[in-house]
Design an enzyme around this catalytic site. Structure first.
Site, PDB file in Angstrom:
ATOM      1  N   CYS A   1       0.735   2.684   6.257  1.00 21.56           N
ATOM      2  CA  CYS A   1       1.115   1.324   6.630  1.00 21.56           C
ATOM      3  C   CYS A   1       1.160   0.491   5.355  1.00 21.56           C
ATOM      4  O   CYS A   1       0.634   0.888   4.311  1.00 21.56           O
ATOM      5  CB  CYS A   1       0.124   0.730   7.628  1.00 21.56           C
ATOM      6  SG  CYS A   1      -1.549   0.536   6.973  1.00 21.56           S
TER       7      CYS A   1
ATOM      8  N   CYS B   1       0.804  -1.231   0.000  1.00 23.84           N
ATOM      9  CA  CYS B   1       0.000   0.000   0.000  1.00 23.84           C
ATOM     10  C   CYS B   1       0.834   1.277   0.000  1.00 23.84           C
ATOM     11  O   CYS B   1       0.305   2.357  -0.283  1.00 23.84           O
ATOM     12  CB  CYS B   1      -0.943   0.011   1.198  1.00 23.84           C
ATOM     13  SG  CYS B   1      -2.174  -1.313   1.168  1.00 23.84           S
TER      14      CYS B   1
ATOM     15  N   HIS C   1      -8.835   3.716  -2.204  1.00 21.84           N
ATOM     16  CA  HIS C   1      -7.412   3.409  -2.021  1.00 21.84           C
ATOM     17  C   HIS C   1      -6.890   2.635  -3.232  1.00 21.84           C
ATOM     18  O   HIS C   1      -6.866   1.402  -3.225  1.00 21.84           O
ATOM     19  CB  HIS C   1      -7.278   2.586  -0.734  1.00 21.84           C
ATOM     20  CG  HIS C   1      -5.906   2.138  -0.363  1.00 21.84           C
ATOM     21  ND1 HIS C   1      -4.752   2.672  -0.896  1.00 21.84           N
ATOM     22  CD2 HIS C   1      -5.498   1.176   0.519  1.00 21.84           C
ATOM     23  CE1 HIS C   1      -3.694   2.066  -0.353  1.00 21.84           C
ATOM     24  NE2 HIS C   1      -4.137   1.158   0.493  1.00 21.84           N
TER      25      HIS C   1
END
Length: 420
Positions: A406, A110, A376
């Site tokens: 994160c 991510c 996202h």
């Protein structure tokens, strides 16, 4: 004496070179985020077209001589099918950037998009390269999450050896240990929706969004479409847990084995307080001041510091905090020195944990919402957040900002920027 003079001259030259090799952000553009489903507006648009659209826009906006760009670094978390075969170089060629521009695709889960910008900054600060384009892309409607079948989620021997959990279960574990209730998570999610909708309605995102059109020039998507402005606490409360069934498959038992002080994992995360699946791409120009001046570009911000860490891989999603702490140490700064903060809203508990760790007031934290409301696009999100942060710093006339994410397997990445 002659040796001393040579050493002194060399030291002065190195100091001059160091000053010339600061890394600056010159611009950041992105596509709108489209719903990451077959019904989403960007489903018809391949990843290479998403990324090449922002690359073309950067070139045209700045009349950029792309033969002067040293490299291209782009994040992509699921680099297969439409996104396979080095999407970075493919998109640069498809966008008609000069053939001299290299291209590399990276995957730090991510945090890939932000890591791409950080790697560009490191190359520039080393003095070995002068100007780089970085960012990321993810077409989650066309290339579903985990389509590449990695061992962390599909090899039982690896998973049990590491104690690796699906990220939703890890987020629930964080919420359980931190004592965040379902109400806490839903209230944060509602705030994200309200702030993102307000920002969109007031044009806060407009300056950096590149609309997506078809070959005939007809509009496909011109603003983020994942937002749900009619969200209320009542509607959020009605949503069922998204990850309880995974916990019952044995992952709760793995979590409790690693954290025996936890009586049971409370599964509070839902589709409403977790990040959305979307499509999108972004590109950021990073370089030194001298090359920017040569290209007729004015820097918007300096990259002051970065932090890259990895933490315990079972709970996994707490890496943003130590990454931000590392970036602050490297910059010789404290949390009080940062004017504006962004932490990726992978899950509500992740952002709340980050906010609590630094004692951040709502007025300076994720002020325009985040991935819960906007979505996202995995490989692009970090660089998108960096651009959103810089835009808001300029709008508010603030000086410093920090963005952190994160990432899978316990990793975390952070970047501190300062306006110039």
């Amino acid at each position: 004496m002659a040796v001393c003079l040579v050493l002194k001259k060399t030291t002065v030259n190195l100091q001059k070179k160091s000053k010339m090799s600061e890394a600056y952000i010159f611009d950041a553009l992105r596509t709108p985020r489209g719903k990451g489903k077959k019904t989403g507006s960007l489903h018809e648009v391949r990843a290479i077209a998403l990324l090449s659209t922002v690359l073309k826009a950067l070139r045209e906006k700045h009349h950029l001589d792309t033969s002067e760009i040293d490299d291209g670094i782009f994040g992509c978390v699921t680099p297969t099918d439409d996104q396979g075969g080095n999407i970075a170089k493919s998109a640069l060629l498809f966008a008609d950037w000069h053939e001299r521009v290299g291209g590399v695709q990276i995957n730090r889960f991510c945090a890939s998009g932000l890591d791409a910008v950080n790697l560009a900054a490191m190359k520039v600060r080393s003095g070995l390269e002068d100007f780089i384009v970085a960012g990321g892309v993810e077409s989650m409607s066309r290339v579903p999450l985990n389509e590449d079948d990695g061992p962390l989620l599909f090899d039982p021997n690896v998973m049990t050896h590491i104690g690796y959990l699906p990220q939703g279960v890890s987020a629930d574990l964080i919420a359980t240990i931190a004592g965040f209730s379902r109400a806490d998570l839903d209230e944060f999610a509602l705030k994200s929706q309200q702030r993102a909708f307000f920002a969109q309605e007031n044009g806060y995102f407009d300056k950096s969004i590149v609309p997506i059109r078809d070959r005939s020039g007809l509009m496909i998507l011109e603003k983020d479409e994942y937002l749900r402005p009619n969200t209320s606490l009542e509607t959020l409360t009605l949503l069922k847990s998204s990850f309880q069934h995974m916990g019952l498959m044995g992952f709760d038992a793995m979590a409790l084995q690693k954290y025996p002080s936890v009586e049971r994992v409370e599964h509070h995360h839902t589709a409403g307080n977790s990040s959305g699946i979307v499509d999108g791409a972004t590109a950021v120009l990073v370089g030194n001041r001298a090359k920017g001046r040569e290209l007729g570009l004015k820097p918007r911000a300096k990259i002051r510091s970065i932090g890259t860490v990895s933490t315990e891989p079972t709970i996994m999603l707490r890496g943003a905090v130590p990454a931000a702490q590392k970036a602050l140490r490297k910059a010789k700064m404290t949390a009080a020195d940062i004017d504006l903060w962004e932490c990726n809203e992978a899950f509500a508990a992740v952002a709340l944990h980050f906010q609590r760790a630094f004692g951040l007031d709502d007025s300076i934290f994720n002020v325009n919402g985040g991935a819960i409301a906007l979505g996202h696009p995995l490989g692009a999100t970090g660089a998108m957040l960096l651009g959103t942060l810089l835009d808001e710093m300029e709008r508010r006339d603030l000086n410093t900002g920090l963005v952190a994410l994160c990432a899978g397997a316990g990793m975390g990445v952070a970047t501190i920027i300062e306006r110039v």
